[in-house]
Design an enzyme around this catalytic site. Structure first.
Site, PDB file in Angstrom:
ATOM      1  N   CYS A  54       0.812  -1.218   0.000  1.00 20.43           N
ATOM      2  CA  CYS A  54       0.000   0.000   0.000  1.00 20.43           C
ATOM      3  C   CYS A  54       0.846   1.270   0.000  1.00 20.43           C
ATOM      4  O   CYS A  54       0.302   2.364  -0.087  1.00 20.43           O
ATOM      5  CB  CYS A  54      -0.968  -0.005   1.180  1.00 20.43           C
ATOM      6  SG  CYS A  54      -0.187  -0.352   2.744  1.00 20.43           S
ATOM      7  N   ASP A  71       2.649   2.475   2.455  1.00 21.56           N
ATOM      8  CA  ASP A  71       2.772   3.129   3.759  1.00 21.56           C
ATOM      9  C   ASP A  71       4.221   3.078   4.247  1.00 21.56           C
ATOM     10  O   ASP A  71       4.895   2.071   4.060  1.00 21.56           O
ATOM     11  CB  ASP A  71       1.917   2.409   4.812  1.00 21.56           C
ATOM     12  CG  ASP A  71       0.427   2.610   4.582  1.00 21.56           C
ATOM     13  OD1 ASP A  71       0.078   3.245   3.581  1.00 21.56           O
ATOM     14  OD2 ASP A  71      -0.363   2.125   5.396  1.00 21.56           O
ATOM     15  N   CYS A  95      -2.404   4.747   6.040  1.00 23.91           N
ATOM     16  CA  CYS A  95      -3.828   4.711   6.378  1.00 23.91           C
ATOM     17  C   CYS A  95      -4.036   4.891   7.879  1.00 23.91           C
ATOM     18  O   CYS A  95      -3.085   4.856   8.667  1.00 23.91           O
ATOM     19  CB  CYS A  95      -4.423   3.384   5.937  1.00 23.91           C
ATOM     20  SG  CYS A  95      -3.798   1.997   6.882  1.00 23.91           S
ATOM     21  N   CYS A 139      -0.843  -3.768   8.907  1.00 30.44           N
ATOM     22  CA  CYS A 139      -0.439  -2.535   9.598  1.00 30.44           C
ATOM     23  C   CYS A 139       0.165  -2.869  10.961  1.00 30.44           C
ATOM     24  O   CYS A 139       1.129  -2.233  11.403  1.00 30.44           O
ATOM     25  CB  CYS A 139      -1.630  -1.604   9.813  1.00 30.44           C
ATOM     26  SG  CYS A 139      -2.396  -1.076   8.281  1.00 30.44           S
TER      27      CYS A 139
END
Lengths: 198, 139
Positions: B37, B39, B63, B106
């Site tokens: 993603c 990140d 996010c 995450c």
């Protein structure tokens, strides 16, 4: 994708390359891809099977879905590279958590600049905005460099007799850097948009 | 997708955002990323000579769940010995923040950031040769 003898759509479990009747090669000619897609979509289009058996109608729908998905996957080099990893049972994130330090520095530097821009008031806005626009250009050109590296990686895959392990690692590194850069560019764009709206 | 209250709280009021000086010998810096993603997470730990984490800072660009995971982790590790901190599993973060399956990565990122930061601190301390990136790769 199409039955040789009766012309009906078949095989909804083909891989993306086979679905488009293309060789399993990473370097592909966008025009040829486009042609194959349009030609096949015309031939298996559900409208042509409206009066056919339920089985043929179903096959047409499923094949059309597969064709569209395959076309979208192969059209974009990044999606194509990710799909290639998937075909080989490789996961992008596996053993791949570290961000190259230069890129990490860049991310934090640009994000700090964006925070400054967000907090800017009055006369300072213009200069900070210009700086961010200039950054946008730098990031775009870094992205182009990565896309060129991706194209070279694709060529090396197609020229086979290379060490696949090295090529996988290289492909993963390039795709990861593209992902980090893409997120950064998205954040820059969002900030510039907010400024326009304000 | 809806975020849990705890995620929203950490996202809206992130704790310990910021940086320590990178060259402070008591500071270990861990930078990790999620290539799916894009990140990027930076976690810095201030660790005293007996190996206790005295303070923590983070900067995460990604996010809500990634930000919440790192914010939560900065609170979690404070006061812990590095050996305890090394043993923190992402499942604890998942449970505590009630992360949905699509956001589990995450929490993995936050766990990896702790390990990377401690490895970095050890590297300054023992002057070990092994670079931080190589350690992160072992995971």
């Amino acid at each position: 994708m199409i039955c040789e003898s009766c012309g009906a759509p078949v095989g909804a479990d083909l891989d993306c390359f086979a679905a488009l009747g293309l060789p399993r090669k990473l370097v592909l000619d966008p025009a040829a891809l486009e042609r194959a897609y349009h030609e096949l979509s015309r031939r298996i289009h559900p409208d042509r099977f409206a009066q056919a058996s339920a089985r043929a109608r179903d096959a047409s729908l499923r094949s059309t879905a597969l064709l569209t998905r395959s076309y979208r996957t192969l059209r974009d080099p990044v999606a194509r590279g990710l799909y290639w990893l998937e075909l080989r049972g490789e996961k992008l994130a596996e053993n791949n958590k570290s961000v190259p330090s230069e890129l990490a520095e860049l991310v934090f530097e640009v994000q700090d600049e964006l925070a400054e821009l967000r907090g800017a008031r009055g006369s300072e806005i213009q200069a900070l905005r210009d700086r961010t626009v200039a950054r946008r250009g730098e990031l775009e050109s870094a992205m182009n460099d990565l896309r060129e590296r991706l194209a070279r990686n694709f060529e090396r895959w197609d020229n086979a007799d290379h060490d696949a392990k090295g090529l996988v690692a290289d492909l993963k590194a390039i795709l990861s850097q593209i992902a980090y850069l893409r997120t950064l560019i998205r954040d820059v764009d969002r900030e510039l948009e907010n400024l326009k709206a304000a | 997708m809806s975020y849990s209250d705890k995620v929203l709280d950490h996202y809206n009021n992130p704790r310990n955002v910021g940086s320590f000086a990178k060259d402070d010998p008591n500071v270990g810096t861990g930078v990790v990323g999620a290539p799916e993603c894009g990140d990027v997470m930076k976690l810095q730990l201030k660790i005293n000579d007996s190996g206790v984490i005295e303070d923590a800072r983070f900067k995460t660009f990604g996010c809500g769940s990634a930000i919440a995971s790192s914010s939560y982790v900065t609170e979690l590790v404070k006061g812990k010995h590095i050996d305890e901190a090394m043993a923190i599993k992402n499942t604890l973060i998942v449970k505590e923040l009630n992360l949905p399956p699509v956001k589990i990565h995450c929490s993995v990122l936050a766990e990896d950031a702790i390990k990377a930061a401690i490895s970095d601190w050890k590297k300054h301390k023992d002057g070990a040769e092994e670079p931080q990136a190589a350690r992160a790769q072992e995971k």
